[in-house]
Motif scaffolding. Structure first.
Motif, short mmCIF file in Angstrom:
data_model
loop_
_atom_site.label_atom_id
_atom_site.label_comp_id
_atom_site.label_asym_id
_atom_site.label_seq_id
_atom_site.Cartn_x
_atom_site.Cartn_y
_atom_site.Cartn_z
N GLN A 7 0.82 -1.21 0.00
CA GLN A 7 0.00 0.00 0.00
C GLN A 7 0.85 1.25 0.00
N GLU A 9 0.76 4.62 1.65
CA GLU A 9 0.07 5.43 2.65
C GLU A 9 0.06 6.88 2.22
N TRP A 19 4.35 -1.09 4.54
CA TRP A 19 3.62 -2.21 5.12
C TRP A 19 2.11 -1.90 5.08
N PRO A 20 1.30 -2.90 4.77
CA PRO A 20 -0.15 -2.69 4.86
C PRO A 20 -0.52 -2.30 6.29
N GLU A 21 -1.60 -1.53 6.45
CA GLU A 21 -1.97 -0.98 7.75
C GLU A 21 -2.09 -2.04 8.85
N GLU A 22 -2.65 -3.20 8.50
CA GLU A 22 -2.84 -4.23 9.56
C GLU A 22 -1.48 -4.69 10.11
N ALA A 24 1.37 -2.77 10.05
CA ALA A 24 1.92 -1.62 10.76
C ALA A 24 1.32 -1.57 12.17
N ARG A 25 0.00 -1.79 12.25
CA ARG A 25 -0.67 -1.75 13.55
C ARG A 25 -0.11 -2.85 14.46
N ARG A 28 3.30 -1.99 15.74
CA ARG A 28 3.25 -0.94 16.78
C ARG A 28 2.76 -1.55 18.09
N SER A 195 7.26 7.12 11.10
CA SER A 195 6.85 6.20 10.02
C SER A 195 7.40 6.63 8.66
#
Ligand code: AMP
Ligand code: DBH
Length: 556
Positions: A7, A9, A19-22, A24-25, A28, A195
């Motif tokens: 992706q 961002e 990295w796709p958001e899922e 990255a989350r 973190r 990020s």
């Protein structure tokens, strides 16, 4: 494996797959990515233990406070020159203290260093500057007998975006780094986010041109912090940087950044030879250092003379290329310290043997990943996972492994799986303990004692010679470097000599380590079943040919 294209961002530098958001989350939440930037890390260390020595280089000794202040002053100076956040800046500096003030200044500014090696010449530098549309190029005046200002002159003439050449030392017609320190910034700016991409590392690669690796503050700081923990660094650690500072290994595994993260002292050696390094180890009481295998073998020989006190050394890291078991076994008896094997890549994944591992694992394996969230997958030629313990290509994905090279959409589609695993091109097997053993390589690359040479890049340069009809570059085994390069060349009517071709490559500005060690003129190439050049057959032919027939083009 589900299909998730990388992706982009909002607000992320164009051309850098993230990295796709899922994911990255998840990274973190797991505490890997802590929202810190390099600029903040240095500030915090300077506040906590400002008077400690951060860097020792030549006659310079900089405390954390000094390094921090210099980085601020330089950031203001770069800003005053017109360098803006996200501007690319090609940095080609040797192991001098300025390397780190420049890094941290650019990090604070949010401008993006592109880390070239001192060995790179006009072919590579022109490409880096043009491809990244760099606005500045930072060099030493001279280093190891080479005048970088002449190189800069050439590059500036061909890259229109390049507005500034900044020189550490005698600047000649260019801007002197020493004149850029500004006491207070003329204007303020918003610092980078954790990020954001922090810089570009280079890949040894296997393609016609080197690929650029975008690393974020979040992901790189995680790898640096975890590496420092694995290597048990603390405020009393003294790390000797003997390999080129810009290389990912001495930068981050744990390298100088890991040492600064831990509040230790980093000592820079201008040259990795025992003549230079051993007196520094003795004088500075160095506790840990990193080498490639050929250098480790030179050190093991030199240490036998026992002319210097190396007793402070606790860990010798060896990586970048496979270290032989025989040499590995000699480290502890000869140097009285622990060997740590390091199998890493600038794209991310780093494996370490652990300091308290049984000697057997340390000597026979290349370690295990940093993180329990490093996903490892070993596959056969059809991309199917092999049985446990079998050899196959290593694919990996994780909290500090990139999801794609910079502006390389077509290549990324091949070098990464649809679900984001990086295809390392390394053939490995996993031991029952979960440690990796490097068994070979599937990529078209020569690993010349840790210096990576992409076959296609050298072939393309050879093909530019009017007397060359075709070229194929392969590895030949070498007892010292592990591998050297051999170029097979089919000439046109006029047969060039090996010396002519070597001179031609140098003239084109190719880094010396990429110039073939041997050039063989042939009439045809052996072919595979589908009519491609069979490099396997070429390598076998080399193994059979006696050294009598060799045409070495240089001796080192
Ligand atoms: P690069 O992608 O240019 O950063 O180079 C990383 C590559 O170096 C890896 O993919 C391996 O091919 C090689 N490499 C690094 N460390 C080791 C090691 N300890 N043993 C064998 N190969 C290594
Ligand atoms: O070879 C490498 O690129 C390498 C080796 C050891 C690396 O990038 C690293 C450790 O971080």
């Amino acid at each position: 494996m589900s299909s998730q294209p990388p992706q982009q961002e909002a607000g992320v530098l164009e051309g850098c797959p993230m990295w796709p958001e899922e994911f990255a989350r998840r990274y973190r939440e797991a505490g890997y990515w802590r929202g810190e930037t390099f600029g903040q890390v240095l500030r915090e260390r300077a506040e906590r233990h400002g008077e400690r020595t951060a860097l020792v280089a030549g006659t310079e000794r900089w405390s954390y406070r000094e390094l921090d202040a210099r980085a601020d002053q330089l950031a203001a100076g770069f800003r005053a020159l017109g360098i803006r956040p996200r501007d690319r800046v090609v940095v080609q500096l040797p192991n001098i203290a300025e390397f780190y003030e420049v890094c941290f200044a650019l990090f604070r500014l949010g401008a993006l260093p592109v880390f070239a090696l001192p060995a790179h010449r006009s072919a590579e530098i022109t490409y880096f500057c043009a491809f990244t549309e760099a606005v500045a190029y930072i060099i030493p005046d001279r280093h190891v007998g080479f005048d970088y200002r002449t190189l800069a002159e050439q590059v500036r003439g061909t890259v229109p975006t390049l507005r500034h050449v900044i020189v550490a030392g005698d600047a000649g017609p260019f801007t002197a780094l020493s004149r850029l320190y500004a006491d207070s910034p003329a204007e303020t700016w918003e610092g980078p986010r954790a990020s954001d991409v922090a810089f570009f590392q280079l890949s040894g690669g296997s393609t016609g041109v080197p690929k650029l690796i975008p690393r974020t503050h979040d992901d790189y700081i995680y790898s640096v912090r975890a590496s420092a923990e694995i290597c048990q660094l603390d405020g009393s650690s003294v790390y000797l940087c003997a390999l080129p500072a810009a290389h990912n290994f001495p930068m981050s595994s744990p390298g100088v950044f890991g040492t600064l993260y831990a509040g230790g002292t980093a000592v820079l050696a201008m040259h990795p030879s025992p003549d230079v390094a051993f007196p520094l180890i003795e004088r500075e009481r160095v506790t840990i250092t990193a080498l490639v295998p050929p250098l480790a073998m030179i050190w093991l020989e030199a240490a036998k003379a026992r002319r210097h006190d190396l007793s402070s050394l606790r860990v010798l890291q060896v990586g970048g290329a496979k270290f032989s078991i025989e040499a590995a076994q000699r480290v502890r008896p000869t140097l009285g310290c622990t060997l740590q094997q390091v199998f890493g890549m600038a794209e991310g994944l780093v494996n370490y043997t652990r300091l308290d591992d049984p000697e057997e694992l340390i000597v026979t394996t290349q370690g295990r990943p940093i993180s329990s969230d490093d996903e490892i997958c070993v596959v056969d030629e059809d991309g199917r996972e092999v049985a446990p313990g079998e050899t196959g290509q290593l694919l990996t994905r994780g909290p500090y492994t990139i999801r794609g090279y910079y502006k390389a959409e077509t290549h990324n589609a091949r070098a990464f799986t649809s679900d984001g695993f990086y295809c390392t091109g390394d053939l490995v097997r996993v031991t029952p303990e979960g440690y990796l053993v490097v068994e070979g390589r599937a990529k078209d690359q020569i690993n010349r004692g840790g210096e990576k040479v992409a076959a296609e890049e050298v072939e393309n340069h050879l093909l530019a010679h009017p007397a060359v009809h075709d070229a194929a570059v392969v590895a030949m085994p070498d007892p010292f470097l592990g591998e050297r390069t051999c170029a097979f060349v089919i000439p046109r009517e006029t047969r060039p000599t090996a010396a002519t071709l070597t001179a031609f490559l140098r003239e084109r500005g190719l880094a010396a380590y990429k110039i073939p060690d041997r050039i063989e003129l042939v009439d045809t190439f052996p072919q595979t079943g589908v009519g491609k050049v069979s490099k396997k057959a070429l390598r076998e032919a080399l193994a059979k040919s006696s050294s009598r027939n060799a045409t070495p083009t240089r001796s080192n």
